[in-house]
Design an enzyme around this catalytic site. Sequence first.
Site, PDB file in Angstrom:
ATOM      1  N   CYS A 118      22.566   9.494 -42.403  1.00  0.00           N
ATOM      2  CA  CYS A 118      21.341   9.454 -41.349  1.00  0.00           C
ATOM      3  C   CYS A 118      22.125  10.183 -39.852  1.00  0.00           C
ATOM      4  O   CYS A 118      21.538  11.031 -40.019  1.00  0.00           O
ATOM      5  CB  CYS A 118      21.580   7.756 -41.454  1.00  0.00           C
ATOM      6  N   HIS A 224      19.892   6.510 -46.431  1.00  0.00           N
ATOM      7  CA  HIS A 224      20.953   5.143 -46.763  1.00  0.00           C
ATOM      8  C   HIS A 224      21.127   4.750 -48.270  1.00  0.00           C
ATOM      9  O   HIS A 224      21.256   3.556 -49.091  1.00  0.00           O
ATOM     10  CB  HIS A 224      20.437   4.101 -46.053  1.00  0.00           C
ATOM     11  N   GLU A 226      23.695   4.517 -49.782  1.00  0.00           N
ATOM     12  CA  GLU A 226      24.913   2.831 -49.804  1.00  0.00           C
ATOM     13  C   GLU A 226      24.012   1.381 -49.605  1.00  0.00           C
ATOM     14  O   GLU A 226      24.562   0.848 -50.307  1.00  0.00           O
ATOM     15  CB  GLU A 226      25.890   2.878 -48.451  1.00  0.00           C
TER      16      GLU A 226
END
Length: 254
Positions: A118, A224, A226
């Site tokens: 990001c 993202h 994660e």
Amino acid sequence: MKRRPVILIAPSTASQGEEFSDASISLSNRYTDAVIAAGGLPQIFPATTARWVISQAVQRCDGVLLTGGDDIDPKLYAVDLAPELAKTLGPLEPDRDRWEKDLIDDAFEQNKPLFAICRGHQMLNVALGGTLVVDIAMQVTGALNHRRMDRKAEPVHEVEIAPDSLLARVTGRQTLGVNSTHHQAIGTLAEPLRVVAQSADGVIEAVELKAPERLPFLLSVQFHPERLIDSDTLFLQLFSSFVAASQRQRQRNL
Ligand code: MN
């Protein structure tokens, strides 16, 4: 017990911390959880621009992870912003910009695996000489909604992946549904980079090195992963391949 590779994580900054109202660091546990799930030992970078701290922190780690956060200071990539564009900027983190630029320089200098997410993805492009789209909604005609803060952990748009890329090898996919919580994107691509994923509106969603031999591992994504590892193990694979590259690099350096 096998020594795990140490992954240096650059956190966000917060103007007021929990314990006292001091300037503090802030990092979603999703990043550290993803690194741990991939077998890496997270080590959080301290909020400092001290040059020796940056170079020794990179020296003692096996891989560098850049995370998301606020907008990058446009002075780093643009001469002057039109007032209506300047208004779209969120709070800036000028010190963070500085140490992350140095972390990137040192990762290249010291040949460390690098994974950028990001804001980190945008910072990588800026550090290597590229520019940013300051606000997608204002500057990209026919843009999708990339700022889906209401669905941070769900795929909201697709990206098309270049077949001959690391991203394609790691995911085994040509298209991928991803989350999207950004209002900026890569503008002019930095010379050393190549685009390896784009959404249908042309927004650059992942880049790698044109000359991959310059680093043991470099993957940079606008989404993202994660936040998606629980919904699809394919996103954990991105962390696992990064941690595995960090482990190999550590063994080479022994
Ligand atoms: Mn997006």
